[in-house]
Design a protein around this motif. Structure first.
Motif, PDB file in Angstrom:
ATOM      1  N   SER A 121      56.395  27.901  18.359  1.00  0.00           N
ATOM      2  CA  SER A 121      57.700  28.509  18.651  1.00  0.00           C
ATOM      3  C   SER A 121      58.494  28.702  17.366  1.00  0.00           C
ATOM      4  O   SER A 121      58.260  28.031  16.356  1.00  0.00           O
ATOM      5  CB  SER A 121      58.488  27.632  19.624  1.00  0.00           C
ATOM      6  N   ASP A 122      59.453  29.615  17.429  1.00  0.00           N
ATOM      7  CA  ASP A 122      60.318  29.847  16.270  1.00  0.00           C
ATOM      8  C   ASP A 122      61.049  28.573  15.872  1.00  0.00           C
ATOM      9  O   ASP A 122      61.181  28.270  14.686  1.00  0.00           O
ATOM     10  CB  ASP A 122      61.327  30.955  16.566  1.00  0.00           C
ATOM     11  N   ALA A 123      61.499  27.810  16.864  1.00  0.00           N
ATOM     12  CA  ALA A 123      62.236  26.580  16.568  1.00  0.00           C
ATOM     13  C   ALA A 123      61.342  25.556  15.872  1.00  0.00           C
ATOM     14  O   ALA A 123      61.750  24.926  14.889  1.00  0.00           O
ATOM     15  CB  ALA A 123      62.814  25.996  17.852  1.00  0.00           C
ATOM     16  N   ALA A 124      60.120  25.396  16.387  1.00  0.00           N
ATOM     17  CA  ALA A 124      59.202  24.432  15.774  1.00  0.00           C
ATOM     18  C   ALA A 124      58.809  24.884  14.367  1.00  0.00           C
ATOM     19  O   ALA A 124      58.728  24.071  13.443  1.00  0.00           O
ATOM     20  CB  ALA A 124      57.968  24.248  16.650  1.00  0.00           C
ATOM     21  N   TRP A 125      58.577  26.184  14.204  1.00  0.00           N
ATOM     22  CA  TRP A 125      58.190  26.684  12.881  1.00  0.00           C
ATOM     23  C   TRP A 125      59.337  26.516  11.887  1.00  0.00           C
ATOM     24  O   TRP A 125      59.106  26.174  10.723  1.00  0.00           O
ATOM     25  CB  TRP A 125      57.742  28.142  12.947  1.00  0.00           C
ATOM     26  N   ALA A 126      60.567  26.713  12.334  1.00  0.00           N
ATOM     27  CA  ALA A 126      61.718  26.520  11.448  1.00  0.00           C
ATOM     28  C   ALA A 126      61.786  25.080  10.958  1.00  0.00           C
ATOM     29  O   ALA A 126      62.110  24.819   9.790  1.00  0.00           O
ATOM     30  CB  ALA A 126      63.011  26.904  12.172  1.00  0.00           C
ATOM     31  N   GLU A 127      61.454  24.121  11.830  1.00  0.00           N
ATOM     32  CA  GLU A 127      61.429  22.714  11.428  1.00  0.00           C
ATOM     33  C   GLU A 127      60.314  22.455  10.416  1.00  0.00           C
ATOM     34  O   GLU A 127      60.506  21.737   9.444  1.00  0.00           O
ATOM     35  CB  GLU A 127      61.281  21.798  12.638  1.00  0.00           C
ATOM     36  N   VAL A 128      59.135  23.022  10.664  1.00  0.00           N
ATOM     37  CA  VAL A 128      58.031  22.866   9.711  1.00  0.00           C
ATOM     38  C   VAL A 128      58.443  23.438   8.355  1.00  0.00           C
ATOM     39  O   VAL A 128      58.242  22.811   7.303  1.00  0.00           O
ATOM     40  CB  VAL A 128      56.741  23.554  10.222  1.00  0.00           C
ATOM     41  N   ALA A 129      59.036  24.637   8.370  1.00  0.00           N
ATOM     42  CA  ALA A 129      59.399  25.323   7.132  1.00  0.00           C
ATOM     43  C   ALA A 129      60.452  24.565   6.317  1.00  0.00           C
ATOM     44  O   ALA A 129      60.530  24.746   5.094  1.00  0.00           O
ATOM     45  CB  ALA A 129      59.889  26.732   7.442  1.00  0.00           C
ATOM     46  N   PRO A 170      54.795  28.848   0.830  1.00  0.00           N
ATOM     47  CA  PRO A 170      54.043  29.692   1.765  1.00  0.00           C
ATOM     48  C   PRO A 170      52.543  29.386   1.788  1.00  0.00           C
ATOM     49  O   PRO A 170      51.918  29.428   2.845  1.00  0.00           O
ATOM     50  CB  PRO A 170      54.308  31.117   1.269  1.00  0.00           C
ATOM     51  N   GLY A 171      51.976  29.048   0.649  1.00  0.00           N
ATOM     52  CA  GLY A 171      50.561  28.690   0.601  1.00  0.00           C
ATOM     53  C   GLY A 171      50.265  27.428   1.397  1.00  0.00           C
ATOM     54  O   GLY A 171      49.237  27.339   2.086  1.00  0.00           O
ATOM     55  N   GLU A 172      51.153  26.453   1.328  1.00  0.00           N
ATOM     56  CA  GLU A 172      50.976  25.217   2.094  1.00  0.00           C
ATOM     57  C   GLU A 172      51.185  25.465   3.581  1.00  0.00           C
ATOM     58  O   GLU A 172      50.558  24.806   4.415  1.00  0.00           O
ATOM     59  CB  GLU A 172      51.919  24.136   1.578  1.00  0.00           C
ATOM     60  N   GLN A 173      52.047  26.400   3.935  1.00  0.00           N
ATOM     61  CA  GLN A 173      52.226  26.750   5.338  1.00  0.00           C
ATOM     62  C   GLN A 173      50.943  27.349   5.902  1.00  0.00           C
ATOM     63  O   GLN A 173      50.515  27.001   7.001  1.00  0.00           O
ATOM     64  CB  GLN A 173      53.399  27.728   5.497  1.00  0.00           C
ATOM     65  N   VAL A 174      50.320  28.231   5.126  1.00  0.00           N
ATOM     66  CA  VAL A 174      49.041  28.817   5.548  1.00  0.00           C
ATOM     67  C   VAL A 174      47.984  27.724   5.644  1.00  0.00           C
ATOM     68  O   VAL A 174      47.208  27.669   6.599  1.00  0.00           O
ATOM     69  CB  VAL A 174      48.603  29.932   4.569  1.00  0.00           C
TER      70      VAL A 174
END
Length: 112
Positions: free
Chosen positions: A50-58, A64-68
Protein backbone atom coordinates in the motif's frame (compact mmCIF):
# COMPACT_ATOMS: atom_id res chain seq x y z
CA UNK A 1 2.86 -10.54 10.51
CA UNK A 2 1.51 -14.05 9.92
CA UNK A 3 4.33 -15.07 7.58
CA UNK A 4 7.00 -13.55 9.77
CA UNK A 5 5.53 -15.28 12.81
CA UNK A 6 5.61 -18.68 11.12
CA UNK A 7 9.26 -18.27 10.19
CA UNK A 8 10.34 -16.76 13.49
CA UNK A 9 8.65 -19.35 15.69
CA UNK A 10 10.19 -22.14 13.63
CA UNK A 11 13.55 -20.56 14.37
CA UNK A 12 12.77 -20.63 18.10
CA UNK A 13 11.68 -17.02 18.59
CA UNK A 14 8.73 -16.72 20.95
CA UNK A 15 5.46 -15.36 19.48
CA UNK A 16 5.41 -12.61 22.13
CA UNK A 17 8.81 -11.38 20.94
CA UNK A 18 7.56 -11.32 17.34
CA UNK A 19 4.50 -9.33 18.30
CA UNK A 20 6.56 -6.88 20.32
CA UNK A 21 8.94 -6.31 17.40
CA UNK A 22 6.12 -5.89 14.88
CA UNK A 23 4.28 -3.39 17.05
CA UNK A 24 7.37 -1.51 18.16
CA UNK A 25 6.72 -2.45 21.80
CA UNK A 26 10.30 -3.51 22.39
CA UNK A 27 13.51 -1.49 22.55
CA UNK A 28 15.12 -3.73 19.91
CA UNK A 29 12.43 -2.96 17.31
CA UNK A 30 12.33 0.35 15.57
CA UNK A 31 10.13 2.01 13.00
CA UNK A 32 12.17 0.43 10.21
CA UNK A 33 11.46 -3.08 11.52
CA UNK A 34 7.73 -2.41 11.70
CA UNK A 35 7.67 -0.80 8.24
CA UNK A 36 9.53 -3.70 6.61
CA UNK A 37 7.34 -6.32 8.33
CA UNK A 38 4.15 -4.53 7.31
CA UNK A 39 5.24 -4.14 3.69
CA UNK A 40 6.39 -7.75 3.53
CA UNK A 41 3.13 -9.06 4.96
CA UNK A 42 1.12 -7.01 2.47
CA UNK A 43 3.19 -8.29 -0.42
CA UNK A 44 3.12 -11.92 0.70
CA UNK A 45 -0.65 -11.70 1.10
CA UNK A 46 -0.74 -11.32 -2.69
CA UNK A 47 -1.27 -7.60 -2.73
CA UNK A 48 0.85 -4.69 -3.78
CA UNK A 49 2.42 -2.78 -0.95
CA UNK A 50 0.00 0.00 0.00
CA UNK A 51 1.00 3.62 -0.44
CA UNK A 52 0.93 4.08 3.34
CA UNK A 53 3.17 1.08 3.99
CA UNK A 54 5.57 2.09 1.22
CA UNK A 55 5.79 5.63 2.62
CA UNK A 56 6.85 4.13 5.97
CA UNK A 57 9.48 1.94 4.28
CA UNK A 58 10.77 4.94 2.31
CA UNK A 59 11.33 6.88 5.56
CA UNK A 60 13.91 4.28 6.59
CA UNK A 61 15.13 2.89 3.27
CA UNK A 62 15.84 6.12 1.44
CA UNK A 63 18.22 4.91 -1.26
CA UNK A 64 16.29 3.89 -4.40
CA UNK A 65 18.73 1.02 -5.01
CA UNK A 66 18.10 -0.35 -1.52
CA UNK A 67 14.36 -0.05 -2.06
CA UNK A 68 14.67 -2.18 -5.19
CA UNK A 69 16.89 -4.62 -3.28
CA UNK A 70 14.20 -4.96 -0.58
CA UNK A 71 11.59 -5.96 -3.18
CA UNK A 72 14.04 -8.35 -4.88
CA UNK A 73 14.88 -9.98 -1.54
CA UNK A 74 11.17 -10.58 -0.84
CA UNK A 75 10.67 -11.99 -4.31
CA UNK A 76 13.67 -14.31 -4.04
CA UNK A 77 12.49 -15.61 -0.69
CA UNK A 78 9.03 -16.33 -2.07
CA UNK A 79 10.43 -17.91 -5.25
CA UNK A 80 12.74 -20.29 -3.39
CA UNK A 81 9.95 -21.22 -0.99
CA UNK A 82 7.75 -22.08 -3.96
CA UNK A 83 10.55 -23.98 -5.71
CA UNK A 84 11.45 -26.08 -2.67
CA UNK A 85 7.83 -26.77 -1.79
CA UNK A 86 6.86 -27.89 -5.31
CA UNK A 87 9.97 -30.00 -5.82
CA UNK A 88 9.19 -31.63 -2.46
CA UNK A 89 12.61 -30.78 -1.08
CA UNK A 90 12.58 -31.65 2.62
CA UNK A 91 13.28 -28.94 5.13
CA UNK A 92 16.45 -28.90 7.16
CA UNK A 93 16.29 -30.92 10.35
CA UNK A 94 14.51 -29.02 13.09
CA UNK A 95 12.47 -26.82 10.73
CA UNK A 96 8.77 -27.68 10.90
CA UNK A 97 6.99 -25.35 8.47
CA UNK A 98 7.51 -23.72 5.08
CA UNK A 99 7.57 -19.98 5.06
CA UNK A 100 5.64 -17.93 4.15
CA UNK A 101 2.49 -20.00 4.56
CA UNK A 102 3.40 -21.86 7.76
CA UNK A 103 2.40 -25.23 6.31
CA UNK A 104 4.36 -28.43 6.77
CA UNK A 105 6.68 -29.48 3.96
CA UNK A 106 4.98 -31.72 1.36
CA UNK A 107 8.02 -34.00 1.63
CA UNK A 108 7.37 -34.46 5.36
CA UNK A 109 3.82 -35.50 4.59
CA UNK A 110 4.85 -38.39 2.31
CA UNK A 111 4.13 -36.46 -0.86
CA UNK A 112 7.71 -36.17 -2.02
Amino acid sequence: MDAALAVATTAGIRPRTCWRCATGATPTADGADKAILTATDESLAGKSISDAAWAEVAKHVTDPGEQVEFIIAMGNWLMFSMLFRNLRIPLAEGIAVWPPDGLASPASQGMG
